[in-house]
Motif scaffolding. Sequence first.
Motif, PDB file in Angstrom:
ATOM      1  N   ILE A 105      -3.931  14.378   1.784  1.00  0.00           N
ATOM      2  CA  ILE A 105      -3.311  13.622   0.703  1.00  0.00           C
ATOM      3  C   ILE A 105      -4.290  12.512   0.344  1.00  0.00           C
ATOM      4  CG2 ILE A 105      -1.382  12.160   0.017  1.00  0.00           C
ATOM      5  CD1 ILE A 105      -0.617  15.096   0.323  1.00  0.00           C
ATOM      6  N   LEU A 106      -4.892  12.605  -0.841  1.00  0.00           N
ATOM      7  CA  LEU A 106      -5.946  11.688  -1.267  1.00  0.00           C
ATOM      8  C   LEU A 106      -5.350  10.650  -2.219  1.00  0.00           C
ATOM      9  CD1 LEU A 106      -9.075  11.224  -1.101  1.00  0.00           C
ATOM     10  CD2 LEU A 106      -9.205  12.470  -3.272  1.00  0.00           C
ATOM     11  N   VAL A 107      -5.313   9.404  -1.783  1.00  0.00           N
ATOM     12  CA  VAL A 107      -4.737   8.325  -2.582  1.00  0.00           C
ATOM     13  C   VAL A 107      -5.740   7.923  -3.660  1.00  0.00           C
ATOM     14  CG1 VAL A 107      -3.747   6.009  -2.511  1.00  0.00           C
ATOM     15  CG2 VAL A 107      -3.436   7.563  -0.569  1.00  0.00           C
ATOM     16  N   GLY A 108      -5.317   8.025  -4.923  1.00  0.00           N
ATOM     17  CA  GLY A 108      -6.212   7.794  -6.045  1.00  0.00           C
ATOM     18  C   GLY A 108      -6.730   6.370  -6.125  1.00  0.00           C
ATOM     19  N   SER A 109      -7.862   6.221  -6.786  1.00  0.00           N
ATOM     20  CA  SER A 109      -8.559   4.931  -6.823  1.00  0.00           C
ATOM     21  C   SER A 109      -7.798   3.852  -7.572  1.00  0.00           C
ATOM     22  CB  SER A 109      -9.938   5.114  -7.454  1.00  0.00           C
ATOM     23  OG  SER A 109      -9.821   5.604  -8.785  1.00  0.00           O
ATOM     24  N   THR A 110      -6.791   4.214  -8.380  1.00  0.00           N
ATOM     25  CA  THR A 110      -6.030   3.224  -9.137  1.00  0.00           C
ATOM     26  C   THR A 110      -4.767   2.761  -8.428  1.00  0.00           C
ATOM     27  OG1 THR A 110      -4.847   4.961 -10.347  1.00  0.00           O
ATOM     28  CG2 THR A 110      -6.887   4.119 -11.330  1.00  0.00           C
ATOM     29  N   VAL A 111      -4.499   3.295  -7.252  1.00  0.00           N
ATOM     30  CA  VAL A 111      -3.276   2.908  -6.520  1.00  0.00           C
ATOM     31  C   VAL A 111      -3.448   1.494  -5.960  1.00  0.00           C
ATOM     32  CG1 VAL A 111      -1.808   3.431  -4.536  1.00  0.00           C
ATOM     33  CG2 VAL A 111      -2.701   5.290  -5.958  1.00  0.00           C
ATOM     34  N   PRO A 112      -2.514   0.576  -6.295  1.00  0.00           N
ATOM     35  CA  PRO A 112      -2.663  -0.815  -5.857  1.00  0.00           C
ATOM     36  C   PRO A 112      -2.255  -1.014  -4.406  1.00  0.00           C
ATOM     37  CG  PRO A 112      -0.628  -0.573  -7.086  1.00  0.00           C
ATOM     38  CD  PRO A 112      -1.337   0.769  -7.157  1.00  0.00           C
ATOM     39  N   SER A 137      -5.715   9.563   3.105  1.00  0.00           N
ATOM     40  CA  SER A 137      -6.916   8.735   2.987  1.00  0.00           C
ATOM     41  C   SER A 137      -7.125   8.328   1.541  1.00  0.00           C
ATOM     42  CB  SER A 137      -8.144   9.479   3.516  1.00  0.00           C
ATOM     43  OG  SER A 137      -8.341  10.692   2.822  1.00  0.00           O
ATOM     44  N   GLY A 138      -7.936   7.287   1.348  1.00  0.00           N
ATOM     45  CA  GLY A 138      -8.214   6.788   0.020  1.00  0.00           C
ATOM     46  C   GLY A 138      -9.380   7.508  -0.631  1.00  0.00           C
ATOM     47  N   GLN A 139      -9.346   7.578  -1.963  1.00  0.00           N
ATOM     48  CA  GLN A 139     -10.404   8.238  -2.714  1.00  0.00           C
ATOM     49  C   GLN A 139     -11.743   7.545  -2.464  1.00  0.00           C
ATOM     50  OE1 GLN A 139      -9.451   8.553  -6.863  1.00  0.00           O
ATOM     51  NE2 GLN A 139     -10.975  10.155  -7.240  1.00  0.00           N
ATOM     52  N   ALA A 140     -12.767   8.334  -2.283  1.00  0.00           N
ATOM     53  CA  ALA A 140     -14.133   7.851  -2.022  1.00  0.00           C
ATOM     54  C   ALA A 140     -14.206   6.971  -0.784  1.00  0.00           C
ATOM     55  CB  ALA A 140     -14.685   7.104  -3.237  1.00  0.00           C
ATOM     56  N   GLY A 141     -13.277   7.196   0.145  1.00  0.00           N
ATOM     57  CA  GLY A 141     -13.288   6.453   1.399  1.00  0.00           C
ATOM     58  C   GLY A 141     -12.782   5.028   1.295  1.00  0.00           C
ATOM     59  N   ALA A 142     -12.226   4.653   0.146  1.00  0.00           N
ATOM     60  CA  ALA A 142     -11.749   3.284  -0.056  1.00  0.00           C
ATOM     61  C   ALA A 142     -10.390   3.081   0.618  1.00  0.00           C
ATOM     62  CB  ALA A 142     -11.645   2.979  -1.540  1.00  0.00           C
ATOM     63  N   ALA A 143     -10.116   1.819   0.975  1.00  0.00           N
ATOM     64  CA  ALA A 143      -8.796   1.451   1.494  1.00  0.00           C
ATOM     65  C   ALA A 143      -7.877   1.217   0.306  1.00  0.00           C
ATOM     66  CB  ALA A 143      -8.903   0.202   2.363  1.00  0.00           C
ATOM     67  N   LEU A 144      -6.888   2.087   0.116  1.00  0.00           N
ATOM     68  CA  LEU A 144      -6.030   2.047  -1.057  1.00  0.00           C
ATOM     69  C   LEU A 144      -4.567   2.140  -0.650  1.00  0.00           C
ATOM     70  CD1 LEU A 144      -8.138   4.554  -3.168  1.00  0.00           C
ATOM     71  CD2 LEU A 144      -7.961   2.095  -3.605  1.00  0.00           C
ATOM     72  N   GLY A 145      -3.683   1.566  -1.460  1.00  0.00           N
ATOM     73  CA  GLY A 145      -2.259   1.618  -1.190  1.00  0.00           C
ATOM     74  C   GLY A 145      -1.819   0.577  -0.174  1.00  0.00           C
ATOM     75  N   GLN A 146      -0.517   0.563   0.108  1.00  0.00           N
ATOM     76  CA  GLN A 146       0.048  -0.386   1.055  1.00  0.00           C
ATOM     77  C   GLN A 146       0.274   0.306   2.404  1.00  0.00           C
ATOM     78  OE1 GLN A 146       3.003  -4.107   0.595  1.00  0.00           O
ATOM     79  NE2 GLN A 146       3.975  -2.167   0.082  1.00  0.00           N
ATOM     80  N   ASN A 147       1.467   0.752   2.676  1.00  0.00           N
ATOM     81  CA  ASN A 147       1.735   1.475   3.911  1.00  0.00           C
ATOM     82  C   ASN A 147       1.606   2.979   3.661  1.00  0.00           C
ATOM     83  OD1 ASN A 147       2.672  -0.934   5.466  1.00  0.00           O
ATOM     84  ND2 ASN A 147       4.273  -0.925   3.904  1.00  0.00           N
ATOM     85  N   ALA A 148       0.905   3.666   4.543  1.00  0.00           N
ATOM     86  CA  ALA A 148       0.766   5.117   4.369  1.00  0.00           C
ATOM     87  C   ALA A 148       2.098   5.812   4.623  1.00  0.00           C
ATOM     88  CB  ALA A 148      -0.313   5.648   5.295  1.00  0.00           C
ATOM     89  N   ILE A 149       2.773   5.443   5.714  1.00  0.00           N
ATOM     90  CA  ILE A 149       4.101   5.973   6.046  1.00  0.00           C
ATOM     91  C   ILE A 149       5.022   4.784   6.267  1.00  0.00           C
ATOM     92  CG2 ILE A 149       5.464   7.311   7.697  1.00  0.00           C
ATOM     93  CD1 ILE A 149       2.872   8.872   8.324  1.00  0.00           C
ATOM     94  N   TYR A 150       5.989   4.620   5.399  1.00  0.00           N
ATOM     95  CA  TYR A 150       6.909   3.483   5.461  1.00  0.00           C
ATOM     96  C   TYR A 150       8.315   4.013   5.740  1.00  0.00           C
ATOM     97  CZ  TYR A 150       9.566  -0.629   3.886  1.00  0.00           C
ATOM     98  OH  TYR A 150      10.434  -1.699   3.804  1.00  0.00           O
ATOM     99  N   MET A 168      -1.796  13.300  13.073  1.00  0.00           N
ATOM    100  CA  MET A 168      -2.109  12.809  11.739  1.00  0.00           C
ATOM    101  C   MET A 168      -3.409  12.011  11.767  1.00  0.00           C
ATOM    102  SD  MET A 168       0.447  13.638   9.637  1.00  0.00           S
ATOM    103  CE  MET A 168       0.404  12.417   8.337  1.00  0.00           C
ATOM    104  N   LEU A 169      -4.147  12.062  10.675  1.00  0.00           N
ATOM    105  CA  LEU A 169      -5.289  11.184  10.457  1.00  0.00           C
ATOM    106  C   LEU A 169      -4.943  10.307   9.267  1.00  0.00           C
ATOM    107  CD1 LEU A 169      -8.174  10.118  10.734  1.00  0.00           C
ATOM    108  CD2 LEU A 169      -8.960  12.112   9.416  1.00  0.00           C
ATOM    109  N   ILE A 170      -4.819   9.000   9.507  1.00  0.00           N
ATOM    110  CA  ILE A 170      -4.466   8.067   8.442  1.00  0.00           C
ATOM    111  C   ILE A 170      -5.531   6.979   8.403  1.00  0.00           C
ATOM    112  CG2 ILE A 170      -2.729   6.524   7.512  1.00  0.00           C
ATOM    113  CD1 ILE A 170      -0.614   8.059   9.075  1.00  0.00           C
ATOM    114  N   LEU A 171      -6.334   6.993   7.353  1.00  0.00           N
ATOM    115  CA  LEU A 171      -7.399   6.012   7.211  1.00  0.00           C
ATOM    116  C   LEU A 171      -6.825   4.691   6.689  1.00  0.00           C
ATOM    117  CD1 LEU A 171     -10.324   8.216   5.872  1.00  0.00           C
ATOM    118  CD2 LEU A 171      -9.693   7.656   8.221  1.00  0.00           C
ATOM    119  N   PRO A 172      -7.541   3.584   6.866  1.00  0.00           N
ATOM    120  CA  PRO A 172      -6.983   2.270   6.511  1.00  0.00           C
ATOM    121  C   PRO A 172      -6.512   2.183   5.070  1.00  0.00           C
ATOM    122  CG  PRO A 172      -8.973   1.992   7.808  1.00  0.00           C
ATOM    123  CD  PRO A 172      -8.874   3.454   7.480  1.00  0.00           C
TER     124      PRO A 172
END
Length: 260
Positions: A105-112, A137-150, A168-172
């Motif tokens: 699941i790739l979190v897009g670069s525009t996700v705040p 994980s975040g797009q292009a390895g970026a830290a994106l979004g708030q909580n991955a699993i809330y 699970m693998l959950i990047l920052p």
Amino acid sequence: MGDSMIPGNAPASSIYGNASPTVALPEYTPTTAFGLPVNIKAYGATGDGTTDDTAAIAAAIAAVPYGGALYIPTGVYKVVGSGAQIFTRTTPITIYADGPSNSVILVGSTVPSTRDVFKFAPTASAPGWILRDFQISGQAGAALGQNAIYIDTTASGAAAYNFYIERMLILPTAGGNSIRVTNTQSSGGVFNSTFRDNNLESIYLSNVGDTIALLNNSINSTSSTNAGVFAYQVAGAGNLQIIGNNIGTLAGHIIIDAGV
């Protein structure tokens, strides 16, 4: 901190050591009493890493019956969403995939940094939640979004038990935790649950109940604010097991606080 360092009557070996966990983790079999799992590709998800698959995955999640299963095949599924969370589920579900190296699941670069990826918010006491074998994980390895699993059990009478998160693998993320539990009640919340064999940034557990096991996770964070594990239980709860985890953080490895 005082006596709250080890909740209830759990021995010190339940925090570190070789104590055997008492929580058994069931393996999910796709053919259950609830029928065959829902495949996100049947609802139009492409998994090509560039198409926004949010709507397709949301439709697939909505199609899963109470206690049923969602399957994420091999692929990279870009998601963006809107509002406070990308995906929401209020009833028990199993979400499983082909392994964290294959199903992403790739979190897009525009996700705040104020938007959660998955929010699980029961409105009543409900057992049987399972997440396993995929990556967030975040797009292009970026830290994106708030909580991955809330996991939100703040609704009156809400509880989520027999909640299992594994492999699970959950990047920052940018603004929260890999796994975050919020409960404002003096009972209910999350209990009889196990999070094991995950690779995470941090776990935050607020007002959890009895029998919580954090087993053999790799938890690594460069955050100056997130402890590897921050946990406190409701008054009278016990059997919090933190065993066999490899934790490396800047803001504290394990913090156990008093409950409500």
